[in-house]
Design a protein around this motif. Structure first.
Motif, PDB file in Angstrom:
ATOM      1  N   ILE A 131       0.825  -1.206   0.000  1.00 52.14           N
ATOM      2  CA  ILE A 131       0.000   0.000   0.000  1.00 52.14           C
ATOM      3  C   ILE A 131       0.860   1.257   0.000  1.00 52.14           C
ATOM      4  N   GLU A 132       1.874   1.298   0.855  1.00 51.60           N
ATOM      5  CA  GLU A 132       2.740   2.472   0.930  1.00 51.60           C
ATOM      6  C   GLU A 132       3.563   2.635  -0.349  1.00 51.60           C
ATOM      7  N   THR A 133       3.957   1.524  -0.971  1.00 44.59           N
ATOM      8  CA  THR A 133       4.732   1.603  -2.202  1.00 44.59           C
ATOM      9  C   THR A 133       3.886   2.140  -3.354  1.00 44.59           C
ATOM     10  N   ARG A 134       2.623   1.706  -3.425  1.00 40.75           N
ATOM     11  CA  ARG A 134       1.740   2.154  -4.508  1.00 40.75           C
ATOM     12  C   ARG A 134       1.275   3.590  -4.307  1.00 40.75           C
ATOM     13  N   HIS A 135       1.008   3.962  -3.059  1.00 38.47           N
ATOM     14  CA  HIS A 135       0.495   5.297  -2.759  1.00 38.47           C
ATOM     15  C   HIS A 135       1.280   5.873  -1.576  1.00 38.47           C
ATOM     16  N   PRO A 136       2.470   6.388  -1.827  1.00 33.61           N
ATOM     17  CA  PRO A 136       3.301   6.903  -0.723  1.00 33.61           C
ATOM     18  C   PRO A 136       2.600   8.020   0.036  1.00 33.61           C
ATOM     19  N   ALA A 137       2.718   7.949   1.363  1.00 37.62           N
ATOM     20  CA  ALA A 137       2.065   8.946   2.215  1.00 37.62           C
ATOM     21  C   ALA A 137       2.943  10.172   2.431  1.00 37.62           C
ATOM     22  N   GLY A 138       4.194  10.089   2.042  1.00 36.06           N
ATOM     23  CA  GLY A 138       5.099  11.221   2.238  1.00 36.06           C
ATOM     24  C   GLY A 138       5.673  11.300   3.632  1.00 36.06           C
ATOM     25  N   SER A 139       5.598  10.220   4.383  1.00 31.13           N
ATOM     26  CA  SER A 139       6.134  10.185   5.748  1.00 31.13           C
ATOM     27  C   SER A 139       7.457   9.422   5.755  1.00 31.13           C
ATOM     28  N   PRO A 140       8.545  10.030   6.230  1.00 33.23           N
ATOM     29  CA  PRO A 140       9.831   9.315   6.299  1.00 33.23           C
ATOM     30  C   PRO A 140       9.746   8.039   7.130  1.00 33.23           C
ATOM     31  N   LEU A 141       8.939   8.056   8.199  1.00 31.51           N
ATOM     32  CA  LEU A 141       8.801   6.868   9.033  1.00 31.51           C
ATOM     33  C   LEU A 141       8.177   5.722   8.242  1.00 31.51           C
ATOM     34  N   LEU A 142       7.097   6.012   7.514  1.00 32.89           N
ATOM     35  CA  LEU A 142       6.437   4.972   6.731  1.00 32.89           C
ATOM     36  C   LEU A 142       7.333   4.492   5.594  1.00 32.89           C
ATOM     37  N   THR A 143       8.060   5.400   4.970  1.00 35.38           N
ATOM     38  CA  THR A 143       8.976   5.016   3.897  1.00 35.38           C
ATOM     39  C   THR A 143      10.041   4.057   4.402  1.00 35.38           C
ATOM     40  N   LEU A 144      10.583   4.342   5.580  1.00 36.78           N
ATOM     41  CA  LEU A 144      11.611   3.482   6.168  1.00 36.78           C
ATOM     42  C   LEU A 144      11.074   2.080   6.415  1.00 36.78           C
ATOM     43  N   HIS A 145       9.911   1.978   7.035  1.00 37.44           N
ATOM     44  CA  HIS A 145       9.361   0.667   7.387  1.00 37.44           C
ATOM     45  C   HIS A 145       8.827  -0.089   6.178  1.00 37.44           C
ATOM     46  N   ALA A 146       8.588   0.622   5.069  1.00 39.80           N
ATOM     47  CA  ALA A 146       8.109  -0.045   3.858  1.00 39.80           C
ATOM     48  C   ALA A 146       9.245  -0.566   2.989  1.00 39.80           C
ATOM     49  N   SER A 147      10.481  -0.357   3.422  1.00 39.42           N
ATOM     50  CA  SER A 147      11.626  -0.876   2.675  1.00 39.42           C
ATOM     51  C   SER A 147      11.581  -2.405   2.675  1.00 39.42           C
ATOM     52  N   ALA A 148      11.527  -3.009   1.454  1.00 37.17           N
ATOM     53  CA  ALA A 148      11.379  -4.467   1.393  1.00 37.17           C
ATOM     54  C   ALA A 148      11.830  -5.018   0.045  1.00 37.17           C
ATOM     55  N   PRO A 149      13.136  -5.103  -0.218  1.00 36.17           N
ATOM     56  CA  PRO A 149      13.597  -5.792  -1.427  1.00 36.17           C
ATOM     57  C   PRO A 149      13.129  -7.250  -1.438  1.00 36.17           C
ATOM     58  N   THR A 338      -1.637   4.961  10.387  1.00 36.30           N
ATOM     59  CA  THR A 338      -1.055   6.266  10.062  1.00 36.30           C
ATOM     60  C   THR A 338      -1.161   6.552   8.566  1.00 36.30           C
ATOM     61  N   TRP A 339      -0.904   5.541   7.741  1.00 33.84           N
ATOM     62  CA  TRP A 339      -1.047   5.712   6.293  1.00 33.84           C
ATOM     63  C   TRP A 339      -2.482   6.100   5.940  1.00 33.84           C
ATOM     64  N   GLY A 340      -3.463   5.428   6.557  1.00 30.37           N
ATOM     65  CA  GLY A 340      -4.851   5.733   6.272  1.00 30.37           C
ATOM     66  C   GLY A 340      -5.227   7.156   6.644  1.00 30.37           C
ATOM     67  N   LEU A 341      -4.700   7.633   7.774  1.00 32.05           N
ATOM     68  CA  LEU A 341      -4.985   9.012   8.187  1.00 32.05           C
ATOM     69  C   LEU A 341      -4.387  10.012   7.203  1.00 32.05           C
ATOM     70  N   LEU A 342      -3.186   9.729   6.706  1.00 29.50           N
ATOM     71  CA  LEU A 342      -2.518  10.667   5.807  1.00 29.50           C
ATOM     72  C   LEU A 342      -3.101  10.645   4.396  1.00 29.50           C
ATOM     73  N   VAL A 343      -3.364   9.448   3.886  1.00 28.46           N
ATOM     74  CA  VAL A 343      -3.754   9.316   2.477  1.00 28.46           C
ATOM     75  C   VAL A 343      -5.271   9.330   2.291  1.00 28.46           C
ATOM     76  N   LEU A 344      -6.000   8.615   3.143  1.00 31.50           N
ATOM     77  CA  LEU A 344      -7.447   8.479   2.960  1.00 31.50           C
ATOM     78  C   LEU A 344      -8.232   9.584   3.657  1.00 31.50           C
ATOM     79  N   VAL A 345      -7.788   9.975   4.846  1.00 28.21           N
ATOM     80  CA  VAL A 345      -8.522  10.975   5.625  1.00 28.21           C
ATOM     81  C   VAL A 345      -7.929  12.361   5.429  1.00 28.21           C
ATOM     82  N   GLY A 346      -6.631  12.438   5.272  1.00 30.25           N
ATOM     83  CA  GLY A 346      -5.975  13.731   5.087  1.00 30.25           C
ATOM     84  C   GLY A 346      -5.907  14.566   6.345  1.00 30.25           C
TER      85      GLY A 346
END
Length: 381
Positions: A131-149, A338-346
């Protein structure tokens, strides 16, 4: 205290005080992450007050417990508890004259206890990554935890991160320590072989040597993997297993003044000026404090059996039962909320984030516990 020889056909009694400690550890880990990862900036006076209160609680907790630069103190306690709980029934059976263990049954039960909930937590983390990879929320914390080669996803699902010399996030960073526990469970029959022969000193020296090897490896691989590997965490597991052996064989327990004295000695050690390798001493000292805490809790269980029905104890016992699910899934639950609050709820409302991440963690925990963990595994006692 004299220890009566158990009946060869008896099952070891369930030690409910360990459920209390396990529940306390899981709750502390969750609250630490809930506070740290609820990162929306507070704006109103009430939000600033709550955030400041959380900071004071967190700073006090760090001062009293955290081995500076080392593991979360509750994670160390988890490994001490794990060593105790795995070795306890086998030490009990050996005391009753049943030294021959049923290893096929052991592996079946460990697999059903750990792997279904582990894979569910892996999947929840992967859902967050997608979800975070397809629709990035712009949060450094979420980007870090979504790292997954891809190779790290494979390592995560095969539970080999305890052997893979890199730091893995994959949407669920905490599963790295669970993978180390899985490795310890796989190696326990070898550990048991030497334990039943009384080779506890040699086992202890082996785990100390592993930590020294880890110090050397720090020059070549990421320290985040080294500290989350069996090389570091194995010593804490050993201390817990040794405590179980002493408890069963000698009814070893610890009075409150010994527990307090160990804690004060640990705080004094934390005040020693820093030098290379002192983190290992801090962590080992905190593991001793945790061991004393377990043996003190067992003493209180025997002295005050009626306390198991007190409301706070009942709540912590329940937390202990669901602790594995709580530990395993709260990271991706917080990230998804947190992703839902940023992307879906704003919204960037601090109180809304606190409520949403708490609710998501509770829901994910209960769904995993009742829908996965309890479906595949039910304890004997």
């Amino acid at each position: 205290m004299a220890q009566a020889v158990p009946s060869p056909t008896a099952s070891p009694p369930r030690l409910w005080s360990l459920d209390v400690l396990r529940g306390g550890c899981a709750t502390v880990v969750f609250l630490s992450h809930w506070y740290l990862w609820s990162s929306f900036p507070p704006r109103q006076a009430s939000e600033l007050f709550v955030r400041a209160f959380g900071e004071r609680c967190y700073d006090t907790f760090v001062t009293l417990t955290w081995p500076t630069g080392g593991h979360h103190p509750a994670v160390i306690c988890f490994f001490v508890l794990s060593g105790f709980c795995i070795h306890y029934p086998y030490a009990w059976r050996a005391q009753a004259g049943r030294a021959q263990a049923d290893w096929p049954d052991y592996f079946r039960r460990r697999f059903r206890r750990i792997m279904p909930a582990y894979w569910a937590a892996c999947l929840l983390g992967l859902i967050f990554v997608l979800i975070e990879t397809r629709h990035p929320a712009g949060s450094p914390l979420l980007t870090l935890h979504a790292s997954a080669p891809l190779q790290e996803i494979i390592v995560r699902f095969t539970a080999l991160s305890g052997l893979y010399p890199r730091e893995i996030f994959g949407g669920n960073y905490l599963l790295n320590t669970v993978a180390v526990e899985i490795l310890m469970y796989a190696l326990y029959p070898l550990f048991h072989r030497y334990a039943v022969r009384g080779h506890w000193l040699n086992l202890g020296l082996t785990f100390v040597l592993m930590q020294l090897i880890a110090v050397v490896l720090l020059q070549f691989v990421t320290p985040f993997w080294v500290f989350n590997s069996i090389l570091m965490l194995g010593l804490f597991w050993y201390v817990g297993a040794l405590a179980a052996q002493l408890y069963v064989a000698r009814r070893a327990v610890v009075p409150g003044r010994w527990f307090l004295g160990a804690w004060l000695a640990y705080l004094a050690l934390k005040a020693v000026p820093h030098f290379y390798g002192i983190t290992l001493l801090w962590q080992a000292a905190w593991a001793i404090v945790c061991t004393f805490g377990i043996l003190w809790a067992l003493r209180r269980e025997h002295l005050y059996p009626g306390s198991r029905d007190r409301p706070i104890v009942v709540a912590l016992r329940y937390s202990g039962k669901i602790s594995y699910s709580l530990y395993a899934v709260h990271t991706p639950a917080i990230m998804l909320a947190t992703w839902g609050l940023l992307v879906l709820v704003g919204t960037h409302d601090y109180f809304v984030q606190l409520a949403a991440t708490f609710t998501a963690s509770a829901a994910a925990t209960l769904l995993t516990y009742y829908g996965v963990e309890r479906v595949f595994y039910r304890p004997r006692v």
